[in-house]
Enzyme design. Structure first.
Site, mmCIF file in Angstrom:
data_model
loop_
_atom_site.group_PDB
_atom_site.id
_atom_site.type_symbol
_atom_site.label_atom_id
_atom_site.label_comp_id
_atom_site.label_asym_id
_atom_site.label_seq_id
_atom_site.Cartn_x
_atom_site.Cartn_y
_atom_site.Cartn_z
ATOM 1 N N TYR A 109 0.855 -1.185 0.000
ATOM 2 C CA TYR A 109 0.000 0.000 0.000
ATOM 3 C C TYR A 109 0.890 1.233 0.000
ATOM 4 C CZ TYR A 109 -3.002 3.742 1.671
ATOM 5 O OH TYR A 109 -3.671 4.927 1.795
ATOM 6 N N GLU A 197 -3.740 7.450 -3.755
ATOM 7 C CA GLU A 197 -3.621 6.158 -3.084
ATOM 8 C C GLU A 197 -3.399 5.046 -4.105
ATOM 9 O OE1 GLU A 197 -6.062 4.865 0.694
ATOM 10 O OE2 GLU A 197 -7.157 4.368 -1.111
#
Ligand code: GDP
Ligand code: MN
Length: 385
Positions: A109, A197
């Site tokens: 991530y 993101e």
């Protein structure tokens, strides 16, 4: 403002952030053509909606032949995709992204957000990629590595190293990881984003790092500096009433309740929503018509509230300052001429030309009740809704 994954990836590419090869399609045939030109054995077909969790919801599928790409695209296009972020009504899929499938070794991530408390952008990276970061933060916060960037100094090489080593990346990936993080951060800054993101950022079996998914949100207040981004907005993803309100420069947000509220001033609007809740009802919207609204803007605001079928009663709470109460009354009457007002209206008017405003409304033939004060107004409207 949010954009689709395929649009976000086009921006990433401009900033030299590696992405899988692919293209966007609105029909199954287009999807087939894209897959054919990509070549290779297997493909991924991904629903393009402004919501995460598409994988779990059935909106991301792997195809192992060109004909499977066609059949998957056919199935996904036109489906109403429900994920934990869409709400129970789901979202209609109008486009799919077709990409070459990758052999994934590791899912990470990587995100950049504005941390208001620190007043700095913060880069977050985690070895627990591919799952919801909120869940990782709640259960295993130690798996999230953070670096706040001092905007005066900029992102420093030691910070990208901290992130890469912090998530346990193989040292030979340090260089690509550092440039990935730096390029992503540059894009975040360049477009005045509030969020970028990449989840997951993947390491492939042949050692490449790529953005497999991408979510980008721009700060609306900075969009005037980036006119080229405005066409990226997808009206299909917006609430039609919010879209209409935006056209008329109204600050309108649709909510789930039954009390329509028309208020001037954001603070008064907040207080009004609190009082509606205190009185046991739920607001159907937030609407700040602003300090200097014209009769026209009032009429548009009122019409937008009325066109929401969930609205069972309306509270007009105006403190007349720059916006005079008689102008408000004219706007309400104008709107009532255009659309049929079938719900009761509670009015609380104070300030400039209060009596004139009440007299105008009194003579208008509209079904409304004058309230003594805000709490009284909230109680009356809650009882009616
Ligand atoms: P989201 O569910 O809306 O966040 O959509 P993502 O783009 O993150 O895709 C969900 C999941 O699908 C990813 O975490 C991957 O596990 C899987 N996936 C997506 N593309 C590929 C691919 O090219 N190869 C493989 N093996 N899995 C993929
Ligand atoms: Mn994802």
């Amino acid at each position: 403002m949010k954009i689709h994954e395929y649009q976000a990836k086009q921006l990433l590419e401009k900033f030299q952030v590696p992405i899988p090869q692919g293209g966007v399609a609105a029909t199954a045939h287009e999807a087939f053509k894209i897959a054919e030109s990509l070549g290779g054995e297997s493909f991924v077909v991904k629903a393009q909606i402004h919501a995460g969790g598409r994988g779990k919801g059935g909106g991301v599928k792997v195809a192992s032949s060109l004909s499977e790409v066609t059949s998957l695209a056919d199935a996904i296009l036109g489906m109403t995709l429900i994920t934990h972020q869409t709400g129970p009504e789901g979202r209609l899929v109008k486009k799919v992204l077709v990409e070459q499938a990758l052999d994934i070794e590791q899912e990470l991530y990587l995100g950049v957000v504005v941390d208001r408390a620190q007043a700095r952008p913060v880069i977050m990276m985690s070895s627990a990629g591919g799952m919801e970061i909120e869940e990782v933060a709640a259960r295993t916060p130690e798996l999230i590595i953070k670096e706040a960037v001092d905007p005066a100094v900029g992102l420093q090489p030691y910070q990208t190293r901290n992130l890469a080593f912090g998530v346990g990346l193989n040292p030979h990936l340090l260089r690509p990881a550092s440039s990935f993080i730096t390029n992503l951060y540059n894009m975040f800054l360049a477009y005045d984003c509030s969020l970028v993101e990449i989840n997951p950022l993947v390491v492939t079996t042949d050692g490449q790092m790529l953005a497999l998914d991408a979510k980008v949100t721009f700060d609306d207040n900075a969009l005037y500096r980036h006119k080229e981004l405005i066409p990226l907005e997808d009206p299909d993803e917006m609430d039609p009433l919010e879209l209409e309100a935006k056209k008329h420069n109204l600050n309108y947000i649709r909510l789930d309740g039954t009390v329509g509220a028309m208020v001037n001033g954001a603070g008064l609007a907040m207080a009004t929503m609190d009082l509606i809740k205190l009185a046991g009802a739920e607001p159907a919207n937030f609407l700040d018509v602003g300090g200097g609204a014209s009769a026209d803007m009032i009429a548009n605001g009122f019409r937008i509230i009325l066109s929401d079928p969930r609205v069972k009663a309306i509270l007009i709470n105006i403190f007349g300052g720059i916006l005079r109460c008689d102008v408000l009354a004219e706007g309400v009457m104008e709107a009532a001429k255009q659309v049929n007002v079938s719900v009761p209206i509670i009015i609380r008017l104070e300030g400039t030309n209060r009596d004139l405003g009440r007299d105008l409304l009194g003579a208008s033939g509209l079904n409304f009740t004058v309230a003594g004060d805000m709490l009284d107004a909230a109680r009356k409207v809650a009882a009616l809704a």
